[in-house]
Design a protein around this motif. Structure first.
Motif, short mmCIF file in Angstrom:
data_model
loop_
_atom_site.label_atom_id
_atom_site.label_comp_id
_atom_site.label_asym_id
_atom_site.label_seq_id
_atom_site.Cartn_x
_atom_site.Cartn_y
_atom_site.Cartn_z
N GLN A 49 1.80 -15.53 -44.44
CA GLN A 49 2.77 -16.48 -43.88
C GLN A 49 2.73 -17.83 -44.60
O GLN A 49 3.57 -18.69 -44.33
CB GLN A 49 2.46 -16.70 -42.39
CG GLN A 49 2.57 -15.42 -41.57
CD GLN A 49 2.15 -15.64 -40.13
OE1 GLN A 49 2.88 -16.25 -39.35
NE2 GLN A 49 0.96 -15.17 -39.79
N TRP A 50 1.76 -18.02 -45.47
CA TRP A 50 1.69 -19.28 -46.21
C TRP A 50 1.32 -18.98 -47.65
O TRP A 50 2.12 -18.41 -48.38
CB TRP A 50 0.71 -20.26 -45.52
CG TRP A 50 0.81 -21.66 -46.08
CD1 TRP A 50 1.94 -22.28 -46.53
CD2 TRP A 50 -0.25 -22.59 -46.26
NE1 TRP A 50 1.66 -23.55 -46.97
CE2 TRP A 50 0.31 -23.78 -46.81
CE3 TRP A 50 -1.61 -22.57 -45.99
CZ2 TRP A 50 -0.44 -24.91 -47.11
CZ3 TRP A 50 -2.36 -23.70 -46.28
CH2 TRP A 50 -1.79 -24.84 -46.83
N HIS A 157 -8.85 -16.85 -37.26
CA HIS A 157 -7.58 -16.68 -36.55
C HIS A 157 -7.59 -15.41 -35.72
O HIS A 157 -8.17 -14.40 -36.13
CB HIS A 157 -6.42 -16.65 -37.56
CG HIS A 157 -6.44 -17.79 -38.51
ND1 HIS A 157 -6.99 -17.69 -39.79
CD2 HIS A 157 -6.01 -19.07 -38.39
CE1 HIS A 157 -6.87 -18.86 -40.39
NE2 HIS A 157 -6.29 -19.71 -39.58
N ASP A 159 -5.07 -13.37 -34.95
CA ASP A 159 -4.26 -12.29 -35.54
C ASP A 159 -3.76 -11.31 -34.48
O ASP A 159 -3.77 -10.09 -34.69
CB ASP A 159 -5.07 -11.53 -36.61
CG ASP A 159 -5.40 -12.38 -37.81
OD1 ASP A 159 -4.81 -13.47 -37.96
OD2 ASP A 159 -6.27 -11.98 -38.61
N GLY A 172 -0.69 -11.63 -39.43
CA GLY A 172 -0.92 -12.17 -38.10
C GLY A 172 -0.91 -11.12 -37.00
O GLY A 172 -1.12 -11.45 -35.83
N SER A 196 -4.22 -21.87 -34.36
CA SER A 196 -4.18 -20.45 -34.72
C SER A 196 -2.75 -19.99 -34.94
O SER A 196 -1.80 -20.64 -34.53
CB SER A 196 -4.83 -19.61 -33.61
OG SER A 196 -4.75 -18.25 -33.90
N SER A 197 -2.63 -18.85 -35.59
CA SER A 197 -1.31 -18.25 -35.77
C SER A 197 -0.82 -17.57 -34.50
O SER A 197 0.33 -17.14 -34.43
CB SER A 197 -1.37 -17.21 -36.90
OG SER A 197 -2.32 -16.21 -36.59
N THR A 198 -1.69 -17.48 -33.50
CA THR A 198 -1.36 -16.79 -32.25
C THR A 198 -1.17 -17.82 -31.14
O THR A 198 -2.02 -18.69 -30.95
CB THR A 198 -2.47 -15.80 -31.87
OG1 THR A 198 -2.68 -14.89 -32.95
CG2 THR A 198 -2.09 -15.02 -30.62
N THR A 256 -5.47 -19.44 -45.98
CA THR A 256 -5.38 -20.25 -44.76
C THR A 256 -6.76 -20.77 -44.37
O THR A 256 -7.35 -20.33 -43.38
CB THR A 256 -4.78 -19.43 -43.59
OG1 THR A 256 -5.48 -18.18 -43.47
CG2 THR A 256 -3.32 -19.16 -43.82
#
Length: 319
Positions: A49-50, A157, A159, A172, A196-198, A256
């Protein structure tokens, strides 16, 4: 007379020879794997995502691992008074990489899954080098005809995203996809921290689906043994390690990075304890992106963690 083997044969320094994982034998025929441990690369990073770049992780980890191939005799650890990975009883092979089809997640993942299935069929321990964390999805898929597993995730993260703009198989999503499997009996998610990504609902859903979520500060408060005591005992563990679980001061080479991460011995001591608490039946290590780390320390850390973990798995299995 020394038993380490340097009196005969080639010196075989780290920078000499073909760069397989730990200088193990290369096996190109996935129907002819005969080993204790089989290592496969999964150089896929289209789930990012990055920052991308984890596709170069398997090559970098392999190169770093040559430093830890330990010459002829194994690796003596004076603190444990154990020679890990003794050459006369240890066979680690490298089966190369799963074929990655650019822009095609489904078929790239299918090729990764096929490699893990081949390793499991052979009876070897699968060790998969990522790649971004989405490669865990096909790795877990490959266990659908095995006995149940408990997933142990070491990561910054969670995920645990279900779906975002139609994406269900990115980096993720893997722990959510794992938790949905009938043969995954639960998850221990360790090292989770910071932004976090969540989203919050993902954390709530993770707990509802059988996850124990622990941060770096939880480990430092409870201690390694306190964390191990929370992992179900006597189970079959699948271990997935995201290199961003470590602090970026020692692991900058990742897409990340997240400050406040683990130091080396915190993770090693936990993994050592895990090998004594149950049976580790599969491993992946992901998100090493070497282009962000000119020193190569992140790849070296990844290789060192894997070699020490493999050594302890095999030693404690035989004990």
């Amino acid at each position: 007379m020394s038993s380490h083997g340097y009196e005969g044969g080639r010196l075989n320094l780290p920078f000499v020879g073909i760069c397989t994982f730990a200088k193990g034998e290369y096996v190109s025929d996935w129907d002819a794997i005969d080993a204790d441990v089989a290592v496969m690369g999964a150089p896929y990073d289209f789930g990012c995502q990055w920052r991308s770049g984890a596709r170069m992780g398997p090559r970098a980890i392999r190169e770093a691992s040559t430093l830890f191939s330990f010459g002829h005799g194994g690796a003596y650890d004076f603190e444990d008074d154990v020679t890990y990975l003794p050459s006369e009883t240890t066979k680690i092979v490298d089966i190369g990489d799963a074929d990655i089809i650019h822009t095609d997640t489904i078929n790239s993942h299918a090729n990764i899954e096929a490699g893990v299935r081949a390793i499991l069929k052979s009876g070897a321990l699968p060790v998969v080098l990522g790649g971004d964390h989405s490669i865990n999805i096909p790795c877990i898929n490959a266990f659908d005809d095995q006995d149940p597993i408990h997933v142990v995730q070491i990561d910054a993260h969670l995920d645990f995203v279900d779906e975002r703009h139609g994406v269900r198989y990115g980096h993720g999503n893997p722990m959510r996809r794992a938790a949905e499997k009938e043969y995954v009996t639960g998850l221990t998610q360790l090292g989770i921290r910071n932004v976090s990504s969540t989203a919050k609902e993902g954390y709530d859903q993770a707990r509802e689906m059988g996850s124990d979520i622990l941060s770096v500060r939880h480990l430092r408060k409870l201690g390694v043994q306190g964390i191990l005591d929370r992992v179900p005992e006597g189970k079959r563990y699948y271990v997935t390690i995201d290199i961003d679980a470590f602090d970026p001061s020692i692991a900058p080479g990742t897409g990340t990075p997240s400050h406040g991460g683990f130091q080396y011995y915190e993770v090693l001591e936990f993994l050592d304890g895990l090998t004594k608490r149950g049976t580790i039946v599969g491993i992946d290590l992901v998100e090493v992106a070497p282009d962000y780390d000119n020193s190569g320390s992140t790849s070296t850390l990844a290789a060192q963690v894997l070699m020490n973990l493999i050594g302890r798995i095999l030693h404690n299995r035989a004990a």
